[in-house]
Write an enzyme that holds these catalytic residues in place. Structure first.
Site, PDB file in Angstrom:
ATOM      1  CB  SER A  95      -0.593   0.139   1.471  1.00 31.51           C
ATOM      2  OG  SER A  95      -1.708   1.254   1.229  1.00 31.51           O
ATOM      3  CG  HIS A 109      -4.248   5.029  -2.263  1.00 31.57           C
ATOM      4  ND1 HIS A 109      -5.453   4.404  -2.805  1.00 31.57           N
ATOM      5  CD2 HIS A 109      -3.620   4.215  -1.145  1.00 31.57           C
ATOM      6  CE1 HIS A 109      -5.375   2.945  -2.165  1.00 31.57           C
ATOM      7  NE2 HIS A 109      -4.537   3.137  -1.209  1.00 31.57           N
ATOM      8  CG  ASN A 111      -4.139  -1.939  -1.071  1.00 32.23           C
ATOM      9  OD1 ASN A 111      -4.983  -2.555  -1.444  1.00 32.23           O
ATOM     10  ND2 ASN A 111      -3.293  -1.946  -0.098  1.00 32.23           N
ATOM     11  CB  VAL A 112      -1.758  -4.991  -5.364  1.00 30.53           C
ATOM     12  CG1 VAL A 112      -2.123  -4.098  -6.646  1.00 30.53           C
ATOM     13  CG2 VAL A 112      -0.482  -4.607  -4.822  1.00 30.53           C
ATOM     14  CG  HIS A 148      -9.318   7.501 -15.700  1.00 29.01           C
ATOM     15  ND1 HIS A 148     -10.273   6.514 -15.154  1.00 29.01           N
ATOM     16  CD2 HIS A 148      -9.330   8.734 -14.691  1.00 29.01           C
ATOM     17  CE1 HIS A 148     -10.629   7.338 -13.918  1.00 29.01           C
ATOM     18  NE2 HIS A 148     -10.059   8.424 -13.777  1.00 29.01           N
ATOM     19  CG  HIS A 178     -18.433  13.754   5.615  1.00 24.41           C
ATOM     20  ND1 HIS A 178     -17.760  12.746   5.338  1.00 24.41           N
ATOM     21  CD2 HIS A 178     -17.454  14.669   5.952  1.00 24.41           C
ATOM     22  CE1 HIS A 178     -16.253  12.879   5.392  1.00 24.41           C
ATOM     23  NE2 HIS A 178     -16.235  14.236   5.588  1.00 24.41           N
ATOM     24  N   GLY A 261      -4.283  -5.036  15.120  1.00 24.81           N
ATOM     25  CA  GLY A 261      -3.165  -4.832  15.607  1.00 24.81           C
ATOM     26  C   GLY A 261      -1.774  -4.629  15.000  1.00 24.81           C
ATOM     27  N   GLY A 262      -2.134  -4.087  13.664  1.00 26.43           N
ATOM     28  CA  GLY A 262      -0.662  -3.642  12.858  1.00 26.43           C
ATOM     29  C   GLY A 262      -0.248  -2.425  13.455  1.00 26.43           C
ATOM     30  NE  ARG A 263       6.670   0.502  13.116  1.00 26.52           N
ATOM     31  CZ  ARG A 263       7.069   1.406  12.382  1.00 26.52           C
ATOM     32  NH1 ARG A 263       6.459   1.874  11.384  1.00 26.52           N
ATOM     33  NH2 ARG A 263       8.072   2.166  12.931  1.00 26.52           N
TER      34      ARG A 263
END
Length: 302
Positions: A95, A109, A111-112, A148, A178, A261-263
Site C-alpha cells: 500500500s 494512492h 494498493n494491491v 485513466h 458527508h 493490531g498492525g503497526r
C-alpha cells in the site's frame, strides 16, 4: 475455488513490487531516499515500511509491505462477508500514498493485496483486491485522461467490462458522503476478486501493481517544476484535510490494520504531513480553486 493459491508467489511479487516502486519514485524525486522500518506483529506476521520525507518533489510518501495472519478474522473483513467469521486468516499487500510538495502534482494512492481465510475441513476462501486513484488539487484534464488511459489499457486483456466496472467501483468507494464529493478523479478499485482461476486473478493484481508507475511518473515529470505560491499551498493543505477525513472515517484498509493490531505508524503513514481545516471556506467563483469542483464528479475520461 478449485485451484490452490500460491501464496509464496504472491508474497514474492509484492516484495519485488515494493522495491520497484520505491526505486522509481526515489529516482523521480531526485534527492530523497526511502528509509525502511521492519516490524513484527505479536499475533503473527509483520512487514516493512518505507517512508521518504522532505525530498525534492515528495513532501512525504510511504510504500508499505505487510504480511499478517491470525486465528480469527477481524470485524472489518467480515462486515460484508459474515459467513467467514471464525476462520483463520492470512493477508498480505503493498500500500502506498505519495504527498508531493507542489500543489500542481496530485497526491496518489495505490494498493494491491491478497487475502485467504481457512477453516479445518473446508476449502480455503481467497481473493485479491486493490487499485489506484489520483487526487489532484489543481487538475489538468490531460493528466486525468492519461491516468485513466493507463487504467483502461491494463484492464483490457481481462475483458472489456473490467475497466468500466472497477472504474465505477472506485468512484463509489472514494466518496465522502458527508461532503457529497469524490476524493479525487478515481482510477480503479476492486475487491473480492476470485471469479477467475487463481493465476488469472493473480495476473490482474500484478497488472494493477505494475501499472501504477506508468500512470503516475509522467504526471510527476510534467508538473513538478510548475511555479506556485502561498495561495496554492494553502489550498493544497485545505484539500488535504479531505484526504484525512476519508482515511479516518471510511477507509477499509485503515480499519483492517488497526483492528488486526498492525503497526500504527505504518497504517497512518497515508496521512499528509501537513493539512488544515477552515470553517465554511468557499473558493472565489471562477477561480482555479473553484475549477476543482467540476472534476470531483464521476465522469467518462475517454
Amino acid at each position: 475455488m478449485r485451484d490452490k493459491p500460491d501464496t509464496g508467489a504472491v508474497k514474492q511479487f509484492l516484495l519485488t513490487l515494493q522495491d520497484k516502486i520505491c526505486d522509481a519514485l526515489a529516482a523521480a524525486d531526485g534527492r530523497g531516499q526511502f528509509i525502511e522500518d521492519s516490524w513484527t506483529r505479536e499475533e503473527g506476521g509483520g512487514g516493512r515500511s518505507r517512508v521518504l520525507q522532505n525530498g525534492a518533489v515528495i513532501e512525504q510518501g510511504g510504500v508499505n509491505f505487510s504480511h499478517v495472519y491470525g486465528a480469527t478474522m477481524p470485524a472489518s473483513a467480515t462486515a460484508h462477508r459474515p459467513e467467514l467469521a471464525g476462520r483463520s486468516f492470512e493477508a498480505m499487500g503493498v500500500s502506498l500514498v505519495i504527498h508531493p510538495h507542489n500543489p500542481y502534482v496530485p497526491t496518489s494512492h495505490a494498493n494491491v493485496r491478497f487475502f485467504i481465510a481457512e477453516k479445518e475441513g473446508e476449502a480455503p476462501v481467497w481473493w485479491f483486491g486493490g487499485g489506484f486513484d489520483l487526487t489532484p488539487f489543481y487538475p489538468y484534464e490531460e493528466d486525468c485522461r492519461h491516468w485513466h488511459r493507463v487504467a483502461k489499457a491494463l484492464c483490457e486483456p481481462f475483458g472489456e467490462q473490467v475497466y468500466p466496472e472497477y472504474k465505477a467501483w472506485c468512484d463509489r468507494y472514494f466518496y465522502l458522503k458527508h461532503r457529497d464529493e469524490t476524493r479525487g478523479v478515481g482510477g480503479l478499485f476492486f475487491d473480492d476478486l476470485n471469479q477467475w482461476p487463481f493465476e488469472q486473478c493473480f495476473s490482474f493484481m500484478q497488472a494493477v501493481g505494475n501499472g501504477y508507475l506508468d500512470a503516475y511518473l509522467p504526471i510527476i515529470a510534467n508538473r513538478k517544476d510548475s511555479p506556485y505560491g502561498e495561495r496554492e499551498r494553502q489550498f493544497q493543505l485545505y484539500r488535504r484535510g479531505r484526504y484525512v477525513e476519508f482515511n479516518l472515517v471510511y477507509d477499509r484498509g485503515t480499519l483492517f490494520g488497526l483492528q488486526t493490531g498492525g503497526r500504527t505508524e505504518s497504517i497512518l503513514m497515508s496521512m499528509p504531513p501537513l493539512a488544515r481545516w477552515q470553517y465554511n471556506w468557499q473558493p472565489e467563483p471562477g477561480s482555479a480553486e473553484a475549477r476543482l469542483q467540476a472534476f470531483l464528479i464521476p465522469r467518462d475520461w475517454g
